[in-house]
Design a protein around this motif. Structure first.
Motif, PDB file in Angstrom:
ATOM      1  N   ASN A  29       0.808  -1.223   0.000  1.00 44.51           N
ATOM      2  CA  ASN A  29       0.000   0.000   0.000  1.00 44.51           C
ATOM      3  C   ASN A  29       0.840   1.272   0.000  1.00 44.51           C
ATOM      4  N   PHE A  30       1.952   1.265  -0.736  1.00 47.65           N
ATOM      5  CA  PHE A  30       2.777   2.460  -0.861  1.00 47.65           C
ATOM      6  C   PHE A  30       2.928   2.844  -2.322  1.00 47.65           C
ATOM      7  N   ARG A  31       3.505   4.019  -2.538  1.00 50.01           N
ATOM      8  CA  ARG A  31       3.765   4.527  -3.878  1.00 50.01           C
ATOM      9  C   ARG A  31       5.264   4.469  -4.149  1.00 50.01           C
ATOM     10  N   ILE A  32       5.628   3.997  -5.334  1.00 48.22           N
ATOM     11  CA  ILE A  32       7.024   3.988  -5.755  1.00 48.22           C
ATOM     12  C   ILE A  32       7.166   5.104  -6.780  1.00 48.22           C
ATOM     13  N   SER A  33       7.888   6.184  -6.400  1.00 51.01           N
ATOM     14  CA  SER A  33       7.908   7.357  -7.268  1.00 51.01           C
ATOM     15  C   SER A  33       9.299   7.846  -7.624  1.00 51.01           C
ATOM     16  N   ASN A  34      10.321   7.505  -6.842  1.00 49.93           N
ATOM     17  CA  ASN A  34      11.634   8.066  -7.120  1.00 49.93           C
ATOM     18  C   ASN A  34      12.724   7.151  -6.580  1.00 49.93           C
ATOM     19  N   MET A  35      13.817   7.037  -7.318  1.00 50.82           N
ATOM     20  CA  MET A  35      14.968   6.274  -6.856  1.00 50.82           C
ATOM     21  C   MET A  35      16.196   6.699  -7.647  1.00 50.82           C
ATOM     22  N   ASN A  70       6.163   6.209 -11.030  1.00 54.92           N
ATOM     23  CA  ASN A  70       7.330   6.581 -11.829  1.00 54.92           C
ATOM     24  C   ASN A  70       7.956   5.298 -12.349  1.00 54.92           C
ATOM     25  N   ASN A  71       7.812   5.051 -13.636  1.00 56.02           N
ATOM     26  CA  ASN A  71       8.291   3.796 -14.197  1.00 56.02           C
ATOM     27  C   ASN A  71       9.805   3.672 -14.151  1.00 56.02           C
ATOM     28  N   ARG A  72      10.499   4.816 -14.244  1.00 60.47           N
ATOM     29  CA  ARG A  72      11.958   4.793 -14.158  1.00 60.47           C
ATOM     30  C   ARG A  72      12.406   4.347 -12.766  1.00 60.47           C
ATOM     31  N   ALA A  73      11.653   4.750 -11.751  1.00 55.34           N
ATOM     32  CA  ALA A  73      12.001   4.342 -10.386  1.00 55.34           C
ATOM     33  C   ALA A  73      11.897   2.828 -10.240  1.00 55.34           C
ATOM     34  N   PHE A  74      10.836   2.238 -10.817  1.00 55.40           N
ATOM     35  CA  PHE A  74      10.677   0.789 -10.745  1.00 55.40           C
ATOM     36  C   PHE A  74      11.791   0.084 -11.520  1.00 55.40           C
ATOM     37  N   GLN A  75      12.119   0.615 -12.704  1.00 54.76           N
ATOM     38  CA  GLN A  75      13.210   0.015 -13.474  1.00 54.76           C
ATOM     39  C   GLN A  75      14.531   0.135 -12.730  1.00 54.76           C
ATOM     40  N   ASN A  76      14.765   1.278 -12.074  1.00 55.00           N
ATOM     41  CA  ASN A  76      15.997   1.447 -11.306  1.00 55.00           C
ATOM     42  C   ASN A  76      16.038   0.514 -10.107  1.00 55.00           C
ATOM     43  N   MET A  77      14.865   0.256  -9.498  1.00 53.11           N
ATOM     44  CA  MET A  77      14.824  -0.681  -8.383  1.00 53.11           C
ATOM     45  C   MET A  77      15.311  -2.054  -8.831  1.00 53.11           C
ATOM     46  N   LEU A  78      14.975  -2.448 -10.044  1.00 55.12           N
ATOM     47  CA  LEU A  78      15.439  -3.725 -10.567  1.00 55.12           C
ATOM     48  C   LEU A  78      16.925  -3.674 -10.918  1.00 55.12           C
ATOM     49  N   LYS A  79      17.380  -2.557 -11.433  1.00 59.22           N
ATOM     50  CA  LYS A  79      18.782  -2.432 -11.832  1.00 59.22           C
ATOM     51  C   LYS A  79      19.731  -2.478 -10.646  1.00 59.22           C
ATOM     52  N   VAL A  80      19.306  -1.896  -9.521  1.00 61.18           N
ATOM     53  CA  VAL A  80      20.201  -1.860  -8.355  1.00 61.18           C
ATOM     54  C   VAL A  80      20.124  -3.145  -7.553  1.00 61.18           C
TER      55      VAL A  80
END
Length: 515
Positions: A179-185, A209-219
């Protein structure tokens, strides 16, 4: 990387296996105190000094391995929780009182350095109680304490409160958000943040923020398990255009388990979220539940999958896409597949027979190694039974041992009017190794009874066929008078139950797929 909170983690039945006495080199029983029937086996592991257990064994193991030591000895089952002191496993629940929250935050900030290490940290809060600043303080505290297993949950879904991903955490192994928002990374290609992170669970989260989700996978280069349930992917207006039009997210190369359940994309434009799995040959377990039209995956053709769960939502508009989509999505080789769970409507394309008499567009699946098949049926009428017959003949399962048929809840009333005939001949063979069959919510309708009788006649090795029927009525009594059913009951092969038997459960459960 499944982690058992009670000290298991070594596979199903790990705790029970620890009770079996180990034989010595000569095959004798282990050394015991006393003699005779009252002899008590010596547990040499439990006799180790506490400083040896803590300082020289548990504190040097990763979290998942420390938990798995619970199978070695009875006293070790909860020992891993104390390897970093009294707060080795910490749970914080934030409710209405802001004073208590502030006191807890100040107490943690006053802790003397070096920071106490924590294996598991759980934070559950009311959205209206927790501010973004307080949430960040908790998350930064967990990073300083080298938390390995982090769970953060809001009781209500929040579109405004964004989860602040910690700047770095080399010890984080499991991250669970709800129940949270993923918006920045922030992402630095040269310095991955989460080198040990093996599990990410996002339940009912909003990916704004789709870039934040993609970055979460990259890191997370070591990611093995990605679990997305009830998530919403939003589009974003940036630089005069919609960001991530037909966005395809690249998955980590070593991913082994992927679950996507009831996730949706925001459809204000043509945007659709897709998961690129083509270059992930390490994938072993894939589970999907949702709409066939928006199903965001293409499985790698070379993947050696162990289990697949596919449940397409029922809708008449998507029926025409199912046979084509299955051909596109499924790998060419499923010869190593052990477990398959599939919804009944996914077999619908199989019964659309062309003039030549063969199945139309039915994927030619190699299921020769399949051990368990589970069918999630929206209904079981003549056409559905025909679909199943065509499927079993086109994709034979000669080593199938367990069959589960999940039927919808019913009013258990006899069918009115003429009974439709199944216009497809049943398979002649392929069920020789079938040992166990279970029907859930069995409703005693004609087609269900016909399938039961077929299995009793064709499955020569069948040991148990269980019918779970909450309501045993007059119709059931009449049907059970058939000679073959009466004989099967007398032999103990056909069993009836009003309640589900926990001892006979499928590998995949519908409850485990719910957000």
């Amino acid at each position: 990387m499944a982690i058992d909170p009670d000290g298991g983690g070594a596979g199903e039945g790990g705790a029970d296996r620890a009770k079996i006495p180990r034989l010595d080199k000569q095959g004798d029983q282990p050394e015991s105190w006393g003699a005779g029937a009252d002899a008590v086996p010596v547990d040499r592991l439990s006799l180790l000094p506490e400083d040896v257990l803590q300082d020289h064994i548990l504190t040097r193991l990763p979290l998942k391995d420390a938990i798995r030591t619970g199978v070695l000895a009875r006293v070790w089952r909860q020992l891993w929780k104390t390897r970093w002191g009294p707060e080795g496993s910490c749970s914080v629940e934030v409710r209405g009182s802001r004073d208590a929250l502030q006191r807890d935050l100040k107490r943690r900030e006053r802790m003397a350095r070096p920071w106490n290490r924590i294996d598991r940290f759980s934070l559950v809060a009311e959205t209206t109680t927790l501010t973004a600043k307080e949430l960040r303080s908790f998350v930064e505290y967990t990073a300083r304490c080298s938390v390995a297993d982090l769970h953060v949950e809001s009781r209500k879904r929040s579109e405004m409160l964004s989860f602040p991903v910690p700047k770095s955490s080399l010890d984080l192994e499991r991250l669970s958000l709800r129940n949270f928002r993923i918006s920045n990374m922030y992402y630095d290609d040269k310095h991955p943040k989460f080198r040990a992170l093996g599990v990410i669970q996002l339940h009912c989260c909003t990916i704004s923020n789709n870039r934040a989700f993609q970055n979460m996978l990259k890191v997370s280069p070591s990611l093995l398990t990605l679990d997305l349930r009830g998530c919403t992917f939003l589009e974003r207006w940036e630089w005069g255009e919609w960001e991530a039009m037909d966005k395809c997210f690249v998955m980590p190369p070593n991913l082994r388990t992927l679950t996507i359940a009831e996730c949706v994309s925001h459809k204000m434009s043509r945007w659709k979220a897709r998961l690129d799995l083509v270059h992930v040959p390490s994938l072993r377990s894939f589970r999907y539940s949702g709409d066939i039209i928006d199903s965001p995956f293409f499985l790698p053709r070379a993947a050696a999958l162990d289990d697949i769960y596919i449940q397409f939502s029922y809708s008449s508009a998507s029926e025409k896409y199912i046979d084509v989509k299955l051909n596109e999505y499924l790998p060419e080789d499923l010869s190593l597949l052990n477990v398959l769970t599939i919804s009944g409507n996914a077999l619908r394309g199989a019964s659309s027979l062309p003039d030549g008499g063969g199945p139309a567009h039915l994927p030619s699946l190699n299921l020769h190694n399949l051990r368990e098949l589970q069918l999630l049926m929206f209904e079981l009428e003549a056409v559905n039974l025909a679909d199943l017959y065509v499927f079993l003949k086109a994709c034979p399962c000669p080593n199938l041992e367990r069959l589960f048929v999940q039927l919808p809840a019913s009013d258990y009333k006899p069918l009115e009017g003429p009974i439709d005939e199944v216009r497809e001949e049943p398979p002649e063979n392929g069920l020789d190794n079938l040992l166990t069959v279970k029907f859930s919510e069995f409703n005693w309708h004609h087609t269900g009874v016909q399938l039961v009788r077929l299995l009793l006649s064709k499955a020569r090795s069948l040991r148990k066929l269980l019918l779970v029927s909450p309501k045993y009525n007059v119709l059931a009594s009449k049907i059970l008078q058939h000679t073959d059913l009466r004989e099967a009951r007398a032999d103990g092969k056909l069993l009836l139950s009003q309640f589900d038997d926990d001892a006979i459960q499928p590998y995949h459960s519908e409850a485990s797929m719910k957000p």
